[in-house]
Design an enzyme around this catalytic site. Structure first.
Site, PDB file in Angstrom:
ATOM      1  N   ASP A   1     -15.573  -0.768   9.239  1.00  0.00           N
ATOM      2  CA  ASP A   1     -16.341  -1.188   8.060  1.00  0.00           C
ATOM      3  C   ASP A   1     -17.365  -2.244   8.469  1.00  0.00           C
ATOM      4  O   ASP A   1     -17.024  -3.229   9.137  1.00  0.00           O
ATOM      5  CB  ASP A   1     -15.402  -1.756   6.993  1.00  0.00           C
ATOM      6  CG  ASP A   1     -14.442  -0.705   6.452  1.00  0.00           C
ATOM      7  OD1 ASP A   1     -14.751   0.496   6.589  1.00  0.00           O
ATOM      8  OD2 ASP A   1     -13.392  -1.077   5.905  1.00  0.00           O
TER       9      ASP A   1
ATOM     10  N   GLU B   1       0.816  -1.228   0.000  1.00  0.00           N
ATOM     11  CA  GLU B   1       0.000   0.000   0.000  1.00  0.00           C
ATOM     12  C   GLU B   1       0.844   1.270   0.000  1.00  0.00           C
ATOM     13  O   GLU B   1       0.368   2.349   0.334  1.00  0.00           O
ATOM     14  CB  GLU B   1      -0.943  -0.026   1.203  1.00  0.00           C
ATOM     15  CG  GLU B   1      -1.932  -1.159   1.128  1.00  0.00           C
ATOM     16  CD  GLU B   1      -2.681  -1.373   2.430  1.00  0.00           C
ATOM     17  OE1 GLU B   1      -3.570  -0.571   2.715  1.00  0.00           O
ATOM     18  OE2 GLU B   1      -2.361  -2.323   3.157  1.00  0.00           O
TER      19      GLU B   1
ATOM     20  N   GLY C   1      -7.014   5.895   4.750  1.00  0.00           N
ATOM     21  CA  GLY C   1      -6.476   6.783   3.726  1.00  0.00           C
ATOM     22  C   GLY C   1      -6.876   8.226   3.988  1.00  0.00           C
ATOM     23  O   GLY C   1      -7.988   8.498   4.446  1.00  0.00           O
TER      24      GLY C   1
ATOM     25  N   ASN D   1      -9.989  -0.177  10.397  1.00  0.00           N
ATOM     26  CA  ASN D   1      -8.825   0.424   9.756  1.00  0.00           C
ATOM     27  C   ASN D   1      -8.283   1.475  10.728  1.00  0.00           C
ATOM     28  O   ASN D   1      -8.953   2.475  10.976  1.00  0.00           O
ATOM     29  CB  ASN D   1      -9.317   1.081   8.459  1.00  0.00           C
ATOM     30  CG  ASN D   1      -8.217   1.389   7.504  1.00  0.00           C
ATOM     31  OD1 ASN D   1      -7.132   1.768   7.923  1.00  0.00           O
ATOM     32  ND2 ASN D   1      -8.494   1.251   6.230  1.00  0.00           N
TER      33      ASN D   1
END
Length: 306
Positions: free
Chosen positions: A257, A15, A276, A272
């Site tokens: 999520d 990533e 991002g 997470n």
């Protein structure tokens, strides 16, 4: 006294490219706020120099292995430098999907049936025996690396003929994998900042699940914030996200999520701990809906750093 901030990004995980974009976006925001900030690619920068360079706080903008798995957090704890996001223990647990789901299940939180498979067992054991165990889930299933982000290495398969290839693909990204019952439904994500949830986002992808292409390549993926849930479902979703977050002892900021299945029940997918932060990312989108600018969010995340 200097208030130097280091933004850690890049690294060697799959990533890396997303991390570089996130890191530069954060770095630009910090500079715009008048903060003395420096971007450091951990692939090239020796971490033990952070103390020597007199950085007062670290903003972690690393995604995936080496960034969200507790390893960088452990080093920063040893160096005694405050950093953003969850502590090393919580980071390592959330990064391991199987352990996270096991703890959630123990606390009575909703997770779908799954099978855990280690590469070493896959090599040594009889494949027919492994397959028999997986068949109990009933197809379709999702085969995914146990410890990676950005939906890398995930396959949704509808029958057993594709199982072996999907397992091999997932093992490219992780030494342990998870095979779980495919949940048909609508995906939501809930951002958490401090001890509050942000407005939820509904994700509409034209793929069978929200994969890497849907996240970063396909321009047709749609995001709805507000999500369109009624107030009762929104409250239920927010409370479930917070419970899942607290059970794993996460802190600072992150994203949970969750999927709403065909029976109108929420099912936990994953957490997470360093989402991002690119211009198109979901966390800033939810924060904006809550009345927070990108700089407000960065300021709050930095304030929460311990």
């Amino acid at each position: 006294m200097s208030n130097k901030i280091a933004v850690l990004y890049g690294g060697n995980s799959p990533e890396r490219e997303i991390s570089l974009i996130s890191g530069n976006t954060i770095l630009n925001a910090l500079k715009k706020m008048g903060i003395e900030a420096y971007g450091l690619d951990i692939r090239d920068f020796p971490l033990f120099l952070l103390k020597k360079k007199k950085f007062k706080k670290i903003f972690i903008a690393l995604h995936g292995e080496g960034g969200e798995d507790g390893s960088i957090q452990t080093i920063l704890e040893y160096l005694n430098i405050p950093y953003t996001g969850s502590k090393s223990f919580a980071s390592s647990i959330t990064f391991n999907k199987f352990i996270a789901k096991t703890l959630w299940k123990e606390y009575g939180l909703p997770v779908y049936p799954h099978v855990f498979l280690r590469k070493i067992d896959f090599i040594k054991k009889n494949y027919l025996e492994i397959k028999k165990n997986i068949l109990k889930l009933n197809f379709p299933v999702c085969v995914k690396p146990n410890s990676t982000g950005s939906s890398l290495g995930i396959s949704k398969i509808n029958n057993v003929n594709y199982l072996l290839d999907a397992i091999k693909k997932a093992f490219v990204y992780s030494n342990n994998i998870l095979i779980e019952k495919y949940i048909e439904g609508i995906e939501y994500t809930v951002g958490i900042l401090g001890n509050k949830t942000l407005p939820s986002i509904k994700i509409k992808s034209f793929y069978s699940f929200y994969n890497y292409e849907a996240k970063y390549i396909d321009k047709n993926t749609q995001y709805f914030c507000p999500s369109g849930l009624n107030q009762y479902k929104e409250k239920e979703l927010s409370e479930l996200a917070m419970k899942a977050w607290n059970v794993l002892e996460c802190s600072g900021w992150g994203r949970v999520d969750i999927i709403l299945d065909k029976k109108n029940n929420f099912q936990l997918l994953e957490i997470n701990t360093c989402p991002g932060m690119t211009p198109n990312s979901l966390f800033p989108m939810a924060a904006k809906k809550a009345g927070l600018s990108f700089c407000d969010v960065i300021d709050e995340i930095l304030f929460l750093a311990k």
